[in-house]
Design a protein around this motif. Structure first.
Motif, PDB file in Angstrom:
ATOM      1  N   ALA A  61      20.855  22.084 -26.758  1.00  0.00           N
ATOM      2  CA  ALA A  61      22.097  22.589 -26.668  1.00  0.00           C
ATOM      3  C   ALA A  61      21.793  24.020 -27.175  1.00  0.00           C
ATOM      4  CB  ALA A  61      22.946  21.974 -27.700  1.00  0.00           C
ATOM      5  N   TYR A  62      22.401  24.977 -26.548  1.00  0.00           N
ATOM      6  CA  TYR A  62      23.459  24.834 -25.456  1.00  0.00           C
ATOM      7  C   TYR A  62      22.824  25.658 -24.225  1.00  0.00           C
ATOM      8  CZ  TYR A  62      28.015  26.487 -23.420  1.00  0.00           C
ATOM      9  OH  TYR A  62      28.695  26.934 -22.313  1.00  0.00           O
ATOM     10  N   GLN A 103      22.289  19.842 -22.352  1.00  0.00           N
ATOM     11  CA  GLN A 103      23.647  20.158 -22.280  1.00  0.00           C
ATOM     12  C   GLN A 103      24.275  21.352 -21.521  1.00  0.00           C
ATOM     13  OE1 GLN A 103      25.949  21.813 -25.552  1.00  0.00           O
ATOM     14  NE2 GLN A 103      26.846  19.420 -26.047  1.00  0.00           N
ATOM     15  N   GLY A 105      27.239  23.801 -19.542  1.00  0.00           N
ATOM     16  CA  GLY A 105      28.551  24.023 -19.978  1.00  0.00           C
ATOM     17  C   GLY A 105      28.795  25.443 -19.671  1.00  0.00           C
ATOM     18  N   GLU A 166      24.038  16.755 -19.654  1.00  0.00           N
ATOM     19  CA  GLU A 166      25.182  16.481 -20.460  1.00  0.00           C
ATOM     20  C   GLU A 166      26.163  17.633 -20.169  1.00  0.00           C
ATOM     21  OE1 GLU A 166      25.586  14.891 -24.490  1.00  0.00           O
ATOM     22  OE2 GLU A 166      26.423  17.099 -24.585  1.00  0.00           O
ATOM     23  N   HIS A 168      29.258  19.624 -20.639  1.00  0.00           N
ATOM     24  CA  HIS A 168      30.281  19.906 -21.923  1.00  0.00           C
ATOM     25  C   HIS A 168      31.740  20.224 -21.524  1.00  0.00           C
ATOM     26  CE1 HIS A 168      31.357  20.800 -25.779  1.00  0.00           C
ATOM     27  NE2 HIS A 168      30.341  21.363 -26.168  1.00  0.00           N
ATOM     28  N   HIS A 171      35.655  20.220 -27.025  1.00  0.00           N
ATOM     29  CA  HIS A 171      35.604  21.438 -28.086  1.00  0.00           C
ATOM     30  C   HIS A 171      36.673  22.483 -27.658  1.00  0.00           C
ATOM     31  CE1 HIS A 171      31.720  19.211 -29.659  1.00  0.00           C
ATOM     32  NE2 HIS A 171      32.889  18.431 -29.493  1.00  0.00           N
ATOM     33  N   TYR A 173      35.822  24.296 -24.946  1.00  0.00           N
ATOM     34  CA  TYR A 173      35.066  25.028 -23.988  1.00  0.00           C
ATOM     35  C   TYR A 173      35.725  25.332 -22.691  1.00  0.00           C
ATOM     36  CZ  TYR A 173      30.968  25.464 -26.967  1.00  0.00           C
ATOM     37  OH  TYR A 173      30.106  25.925 -28.121  1.00  0.00           O
ATOM     38  N   SER A 176      37.168  21.906 -21.008  1.00  0.00           N
ATOM     39  CA  SER A 176      38.231  21.429 -22.061  1.00  0.00           C
ATOM     40  C   SER A 176      39.536  21.974 -22.341  1.00  0.00           C
ATOM     41  CB  SER A 176      37.260  21.169 -23.406  1.00  0.00           C
ATOM     42  OG  SER A 176      38.195  20.784 -24.596  1.00  0.00           O
ATOM     43  N   LYS A 221      30.281  15.177 -22.270  1.00  0.00           N
ATOM     44  CA  LYS A 221      30.760  14.981 -23.680  1.00  0.00           C
ATOM     45  C   LYS A 221      32.287  15.324 -23.260  1.00  0.00           C
ATOM     46  CE  LYS A 221      28.753  15.912 -27.216  1.00  0.00           C
ATOM     47  NZ  LYS A 221      28.039  16.628 -28.565  1.00  0.00           N
ATOM     48  N   THR A 256      33.848  12.513 -28.184  1.00  0.00           N
ATOM     49  CA  THR A 256      33.726  13.704 -28.987  1.00  0.00           C
ATOM     50  C   THR A 256      35.300  14.112 -29.369  1.00  0.00           C
ATOM     51  OG1 THR A 256      32.884  15.668 -30.021  1.00  0.00           O
ATOM     52  CG2 THR A 256      33.637  15.648 -27.600  1.00  0.00           C
TER      53      THR A 256
END
Length: 396
Positions: A61-62, A103, A105, A166, A168, A171, A173, A176, A221, A256
């Protein structure tokens, strides 16, 4: 589940097209070891240690999919120049018998424009309290470019020898933040209803699947809730997980919580290292952190398996593989996760303190983690992520 079909956490396990030597994953924790946005020897050693220490897979990450999608200018962004170093890293991990995941993203509104010199992007224009600047609303062209960039990043991961990526989706981001009704105020096809707010997540996962097919495993995630009033919450997370399962674009979801933008401690639980965070910041942010930091870094008590209660509701709603994160520190917790129907567990802070913890737990199941959840590792993301209680040079 019955005793007969509860898996042994230390037995080999299938994850999409790959087989891990056990069901324990080192979760993504930003390493602060990529000067020039490229792999360093320190980054390789950071992941070699838990690989040698027994994890089934370690997560780098990341790895940003675009240069403006970084929270710090020295973070890796996936491009041809990064591939040789990443290949050295995956080779080192593989030599220890573990798999490697990248990860990927885009930080979106969490990105640091002051550091990268590039505009931070979110669903709609808003103020970023972290960077003390405005976040620009993404255009449809931005959304399409970033979606396609995830596919490119996944292809670079394959070229670099990774066994998995993975994506992302947590959180707050970029993806999300689109899920969050508090942040996403769009009125087009990417805003409003949950179906619209989830459109980017679903399209991005499918883009990654189209890019790499079954060459590597694909995880995501996914936030179960943002920990913010009016934000993305568990009832919507259940539906999004069901849609992702129906799409068939993922091999597993790692669950998460929390918002790096609005409530970061909701993810970590435990002590709030306010003084250490302030010391790591430049002025005038340092003074501001001392004065009002307690309003941004809220305190939540730590307990083992602290995401389990919410994660159970996702587990009950889907059949696809799930990864349980949050307070996994010992064999008892791992066994509970297996008995509850989770397919993998993920560890983070405990492995900063003891990279060989997994091997020791396998040898002696009563082994207890030495992590005290002080969270003083968190401010070290600015100088090289580490447990501050460990004497340098003592890791295996």
């Amino acid at each position: 589940m019955t005793d007969r079909n509860i898996p042994d956490v230390f037995a080999p396990a299938k994850l999409g097209p790959i087989t891990l030597r056990n069901r324990i994953i080192k979760a993504a924790t930003f390493e602060a070891a990529t000067p020039g946005a490229l792999v360093s020897d320190d980054l390789i050693e950071y992941h070699r240690r838990p690989a040698a220490g027994g994890v089934g897979m370690t997560t780098v990450a990341y790895c940003a999919v675009a240069p403006e999608g970084r929270t710090e200018a020295n973070q890796i962004w996936m491009r041809p120049e990064a591939v040789p170093g990443l290949r050295r890293l995956t080779d080192a991990v593989h030599a220890e018998g573990a798999a490697a995941s990248a990860q990927i993203g885009h930080a979106g509104p969490v990105a640091n424009e002051a550091s990268t010199g590039l505009p931070a992007l979110g669903p709609t224009r808003q103020f970023n309290p972290l960077g003390m600047r405005m976040v620009r609303g993404a255009t449809l062209a931005d959304i399409d470019r970033i979606r396609r960039a995830h596919g490119d990043a996944a292809r670079y991961a394959v070229e670099s020898g990774f066994d998995a990526v993975e994506i992302h989706f947590g959180h707050n981001y970029f993806a999300s933040s689109f899920l969050s009704p508090k942040i996403n105020k769009r009125t087009d096809a990417y805003g409003g209803s949950l179906a619209n707010r989830a459109r980017l997540v679903r399209e991005t996962a499918q883009t990654v699947r189209d890019a790499v097919g079954g060459k590597i495993a694909i995880l995501a995630k996914l936030n179960m809730d943002d920990g913010v009033p009016g934000g993305f919450w568990l009832d919507e997370a259940v539906q999004v997980a069901q849609w992702l399962e129906q799409d068939g674009s993922l091999d597993a979801i790692e669950l998460t919580v929390g918002s790096s933008l609005l409530n970061s401690m909701y993810l970590f639980k435990g002590d709030v290292p306010l003084r250490e965070f302030a010391a790591a910041m430049p002025e005038p942010v340092r003074t501001g952190m001392k004065l009002v930091g307690k309003h941004f870094l809220k305190s939540y008590p730590y307990k083992d398996l602290y995401m389990l209660e919410e994660a159970r509701q996702i587990r009950a709603a889907v059949r696809m593989p799930l990864v349980l994160l949050g307070g996994v520190t010992d064999r008892a917790g791992m066994d509970i996760a297996m008995a509850e129907g989770f397919d993998f567990v993920a560890m983070a802070r405990a492995l900063l303190r003891e990279p060989d913890l997994v091997n020791r737990i396998e040898t002696e199941p009563a082994t207890r983690s030495l992590c005290i959840h002080c969270n003083k590792c968190m401010p070290t993301i600015f100088t090289g992520t580490r447990c501050v209680l460990v004497t340098p040079g003592t890791h295996p």
